[in-house]
Design a protein around this motif. Structure first.
Motif, mmCIF file in Angstrom:
data_model
loop_
_atom_site.group_PDB
_atom_site.id
_atom_site.type_symbol
_atom_site.label_atom_id
_atom_site.label_comp_id
_atom_site.label_asym_id
_atom_site.label_seq_id
_atom_site.Cartn_x
_atom_site.Cartn_y
_atom_site.Cartn_z
ATOM 1 N N ALA A 61 0.824 -1.209 0.000
ATOM 2 C CA ALA A 61 0.000 0.000 0.000
ATOM 3 C C ALA A 61 0.858 1.259 0.000
ATOM 4 O O ALA A 61 0.534 2.252 -0.656
ATOM 5 C CB ALA A 61 -0.924 -0.013 1.210
ATOM 6 N N VAL A 62 1.980 1.222 0.739
ATOM 7 C CA VAL A 62 2.881 2.384 0.783
ATOM 8 C C VAL A 62 3.479 2.638 -0.600
ATOM 9 O O VAL A 62 3.522 3.788 -1.078
ATOM 10 C CB VAL A 62 3.990 2.171 1.829
ATOM 11 C CG1 VAL A 62 5.049 3.261 1.721
ATOM 12 C CG2 VAL A 62 3.393 2.148 3.235
ATOM 13 N N LEU A 63 3.954 1.583 -1.248
ATOM 14 C CA LEU A 63 4.517 1.745 -2.596
ATOM 15 C C LEU A 63 3.481 2.296 -3.570
ATOM 16 O O LEU A 63 3.800 3.129 -4.423
ATOM 17 C CB LEU A 63 5.035 0.398 -3.107
ATOM 18 C CG LEU A 63 6.451 -0.012 -2.701
ATOM 19 C CD1 LEU A 63 6.743 -1.437 -3.159
ATOM 20 C CD2 LEU A 63 7.482 0.954 -3.273
ATOM 21 N N ALA A 64 2.243 1.829 -3.450
ATOM 22 C CA ALA A 64 1.189 2.305 -4.346
ATOM 23 C C ALA A 64 0.801 3.750 -4.038
ATOM 24 O O ALA A 64 0.383 4.492 -4.939
ATOM 25 C CB ALA A 64 -0.033 1.393 -4.246
ATOM 26 N N LEU A 65 0.917 4.154 -2.770
ATOM 27 C CA LEU A 65 0.501 5.500 -2.375
ATOM 28 C C LEU A 65 1.536 6.566 -2.745
ATOM 29 O O LEU A 65 1.191 7.755 -2.894
ATOM 30 C CB LEU A 65 0.258 5.531 -0.863
ATOM 31 C CG LEU A 65 -0.510 6.728 -0.299
ATOM 32 C CD1 LEU A 65 -1.883 6.843 -0.952
ATOM 33 C CD2 LEU A 65 -0.650 6.613 1.212
ATOM 34 N N LEU A 66 2.786 6.177 -2.919
ATOM 35 C CA LEU A 66 3.834 7.152 -3.231
ATOM 36 C C LEU A 66 3.586 7.918 -4.530
ATOM 37 O O LEU A 66 3.769 9.152 -4.569
ATOM 38 C CB LEU A 66 5.199 6.460 -3.268
ATOM 39 C CG LEU A 66 5.830 6.149 -1.906
ATOM 40 C CD1 LEU A 66 7.122 5.357 -2.096
ATOM 41 C CD2 LEU A 66 6.111 7.440 -1.145
ATOM 42 N N PRO A 67 3.194 7.262 -5.645
ATOM 43 C CA PRO A 67 3.000 8.022 -6.891
ATOM 44 C C PRO A 67 1.999 9.171 -6.774
ATOM 45 O O PRO A 67 2.308 10.292 -7.201
ATOM 46 C CB PRO A 67 2.549 6.947 -7.880
ATOM 47 C CG PRO A 67 3.167 5.693 -7.384
ATOM 48 C CD PRO A 67 3.107 5.808 -5.903
ATOM 49 N N PRO A 68 0.777 8.968 -6.215
ATOM 50 C CA PRO A 68 -0.117 10.131 -6.104
ATOM 51 C C PRO A 68 0.402 11.176 -5.121
ATOM 52 O O PRO A 68 0.199 12.378 -5.335
ATOM 53 C CB PRO A 68 -1.438 9.518 -5.625
ATOM 54 C CG PRO A 68 -1.077 8.224 -5.000
ATOM 55 C CD PRO A 68 0.096 7.737 -5.781
ATOM 56 N N VAL A 69 1.073 10.743 -4.062
ATOM 57 C CA VAL A 69 1.598 11.701 -3.078
ATOM 58 C C VAL A 69 2.668 12.581 -3.712
ATOM 59 O O VAL A 69 2.697 13.807 -3.499
ATOM 60 C CB VAL A 69 2.149 10.954 -1.846
ATOM 61 C CG1 VAL A 69 2.956 11.906 -0.958
ATOM 62 C CG2 VAL A 69 1.002 10.349 -1.050
ATOM 63 N N LEU A 70 3.555 11.980 -4.505
ATOM 64 C CA LEU A 70 4.631 12.765 -5.130
ATOM 65 C C LEU A 70 4.080 13.836 -6.062
ATOM 66 O O LEU A 70 4.684 14.910 -6.218
ATOM 67 C CB LEU A 70 5.568 11.838 -5.902
ATOM 68 C CG LEU A 70 6.444 10.893 -5.062
ATOM 69 C CD1 LEU A 70 7.255 9.978 -5.963
ATOM 70 C CD2 LEU A 70 7.365 11.678 -4.141
ATOM 71 N N LEU A 71 2.947 13.566 -6.695
ATOM 72 C CA LEU A 71 2.358 14.554 -7.603
ATOM 73 C C LEU A 71 1.542 15.605 -6.857
ATOM 74 O O LEU A 71 1.582 16.794 -7.189
ATOM 75 C CB LEU A 71 1.471 13.848 -8.629
ATOM 76 C CG LEU A 71 2.167 12.874 -9.601
ATOM 77 C CD1 LEU A 71 1.147 12.320 -10.585
ATOM 78 C CD2 LEU A 71 3.317 13.542 -10.344
ATOM 79 N N LEU A 72 0.796 15.174 -5.853
ATOM 80 C CA LEU A 72 -0.145 16.082 -5.193
ATOM 81 C C LEU A 72 0.498 16.911 -4.080
ATOM 82 O O LEU A 72 -0.048 17.950 -3.695
ATOM 83 C CB LEU A 72 -1.317 15.283 -4.614
ATOM 84 C CG LEU A 72 -2.183 14.550 -5.652
ATOM 85 C CD1 LEU A 72 -3.234 13.702 -4.963
ATOM 86 C CD2 LEU A 72 -2.841 15.549 -6.597
ATOM 87 N N TYR A 73 1.644 16.475 -3.581
ATOM 88 C CA TYR A 73 2.274 17.198 -2.471
ATOM 89 C C TYR A 73 2.697 18.604 -2.896
ATOM 90 O O TYR A 73 2.730 19.540 -2.090
ATOM 91 C CB TYR A 73 3.475 16.405 -1.959
ATOM 92 C CG TYR A 73 3.918 16.781 -0.563
ATOM 93 C CD1 TYR A 73 2.994 17.019 0.448
ATOM 94 C CD2 TYR A 73 5.276 16.899 -0.255
ATOM 95 C CE1 TYR A 73 3.395 17.352 1.728
ATOM 96 C CE2 TYR A 73 5.689 17.228 1.026
ATOM 97 C CZ TYR A 73 4.732 17.460 2.013
ATOM 98 O OH TYR A 73 5.137 17.793 3.283
ATOM 99 N N MET A 74 2.983 18.754 -4.195
ATOM 100 C CA MET A 74 3.368 20.068 -4.710
ATOM 101 C C MET A 74 2.245 21.087 -4.492
ATOM 102 O O MET A 74 2.502 22.268 -4.208
ATOM 103 C CB MET A 74 3.685 19.953 -6.203
ATOM 104 C CG MET A 74 3.974 21.286 -6.881
ATOM 105 S SD MET A 74 4.024 21.152 -8.684
ATOM 106 C CE MET A 74 2.297 20.851 -9.042
ATOM 107 N N VAL A 75 1.000 20.632 -4.613
ATOM 108 C CA VAL A 75 -0.143 21.540 -4.472
ATOM 109 C C VAL A 75 -0.135 22.182 -3.089
ATOM 110 O O VAL A 75 -0.381 23.400 -2.940
ATOM 111 C CB VAL A 75 -1.455 20.782 -4.727
ATOM 112 C CG1 VAL A 75 -2.651 21.703 -4.513
ATOM 113 C CG2 VAL A 75 -1.463 20.204 -6.136
#
Length: 426
Positions: free
Chosen positions: A123-137
């Protein structure tokens, strides 16, 4: 790969990662808890009823993950489950046997291990891609002034390792957010692939399991080869019996008639003419029997025009409406075509004799190195792939070529018989 394509792939990976994270945490948690509780209830007897159902759900959940792994990242995860034996008992005894077989399968326990890993590291590995994109916001939100009320209310906000307490540090958070976003664009697809590679570590068969599968396959092929030899001997005996009792007897009778005609042709022309008509009838019946015999060995249309046209010709002789859909870009080997043809013929015969159907559909196509044939009818259902049934004979015929047979026939219908034979087309 240009920047726009890379960005698009990263966004798609982010969306897939969010989906995988939710499914991994929720689905894996629920199935793991249900599995453990159901197995714990085995001493009470209830577990024998619930465990096979739940473990089957786990397998379908894992198979769905295998499909996504292949479609989304090109990661192939073989299926390691042991096949259930043909002719299983029904009722409570069959349920207990099914539960025992599933619990003895090492793949079952590896599935449960995977559920634990999937709900955590997966779950952590799967959650990293959206977090890396959305954290910029969030970094930009802080830089646009939101940092100030947060600072006044509680002393500042942390953005990664930056403590945002001023406009300057808020701007630094925005820049760091951009860097993290670019990192996501670069690694998101790799992170999704890593998620599936982690799953393959648990869902793919181990070396010992592959050896066991190979041994089982060798045993099955050995058994089907013996069946093929026995069937060939029985077929030769049938041909010999049909020739002796049918065409040969008629030819002998015709020869005797011709001898009598030769003696009577001058003394009793009327009687000779009568015997000549009888001899002509016997010759026609003998020819028809020989044609039927040849058709039973290898239909001429199969040899001349291939499996597709042979099945269509077979369907034309059926007493019910039959639709045939064929997609074959080439021809399989003659032994494979013959096995498939007679398997379809037997499946159609079973449908006509036992199902009460008034419509039948036949689909023949080739994909992924497999010749796939399905025969579906709208009859009453209830077909059983058990010892002694006609379907068991089809399974043995296909087993000679390492083929498989699957039957879906709920009470009330419809019935679908699916056959697969590994082969290449020429």
């Amino acid at each position: 790969m240009d920047a726009m394509t890379r960005l698009k792939d990263a966004v798609i990976a982010g969306a897939r990662g969010l989906y995988l994270a939710i499914v991994s945490m929720v689905g894996s948690n629920v199935l793991f808890v249900f599995s453990v509780v159901s197995i714990a209830f085995l001493p009470l007897g209830i577990g024998f009823l619930t465990t096979p159902v739940i473990l089957l759900g786990v397998r379908k959940y894992a198979d769905a993950h295998r499909v996504r792994a292949a479609e989304w990242s090109g990661v192939r995860i073989p299926v390691p489950y042991r096949p259930f034996p043909v002719g299983k008992r029904s009722g409570l005894a069959g349920q207990v046997e099914r539960c025992s077989l599933m619990l003895k399968d090492p793949a079952t326990w590896r599935d449960l291990q995977w559920l634990l890993v999937n709900m955590s590291a997966g779950a952590v590995l799967a959650l990293l891609p959206p977090v890396l994109l959305l954290y910029m916001v969030y970094g930009w939100v802080l830089a646009l002034g939101v940092w100030e009320p947060i600072h006044e209310a509680g002393g500042g906000e942390w953005f990664a390792f930056i403590h945002v307490t001023s406009q300057s540090t808020a701007n630094q958070a925005a820049v760091l957010g951009m860097v993290i976003f670019l990192l996501g664009v670069a690694v998101n697809t790799s992170l999704i692939r890593a998620h599936f590679l982690l799953a393959r570590t648990f869902l793919a068969p181990t070396a010992a399991m592959r050896e066991r599968q190979l041994a089982d396959r060798v045993d099955r092929l050995t058994e089907t080869r013996h069946d093929a030899v026995d069937n060939s001997a029985a077929e030769l005996r049938r041909i010999e019996r049909d020739l002796h009792d049918g065409a040969q007897a008629r030819l002998v009778a015709m020869g005797m008639d011709l001898g009598t005609i030769e003696a009577l042709v001058e003394s009793d022309p009327a009687k000779a003419k009568q015997l000549l008509a009888e001899a002509r009838r016997n010759s026609g019946e003998a020819l028809g029997e020989l044609r039927d015999l040849v058709r039973g060995i290898h239909p001429p249309v199969l040899a001349e025009r291939g499996l597709g046209d042979a099945v269509k010709a077979l369907a034309l002789r059926l007493p019910v409406a039959t639709e045939v859909d064929v997609e074959l870009p080439g021809r399989a080997g003659a032994p494979v075509e013959s096995a498939a043809y007679f398997a379809v013929s037997e499946a159609l015969t079973n449908a006509i004799k036992h199902s009460g159907a008034d419509r039948v559909w036949v689909d023949v196509h080739h994909a992924d190195g497999m010749l796939r044939v399905s025969v579906t009818d709208n009859g009453r259902g209830g077909a059983n792939l058990g010892a002694g049934s006609g379907l068991s004979g089809i399974e043995r015929r296909l087993g000679t070529f390492d083929g498989v047979l699957a039957v879906s026939s709920p009470a009330g219908g419809p019935t679908m018989v699916t056959m697969e034979i590994p082969c290449a087309l020429s």
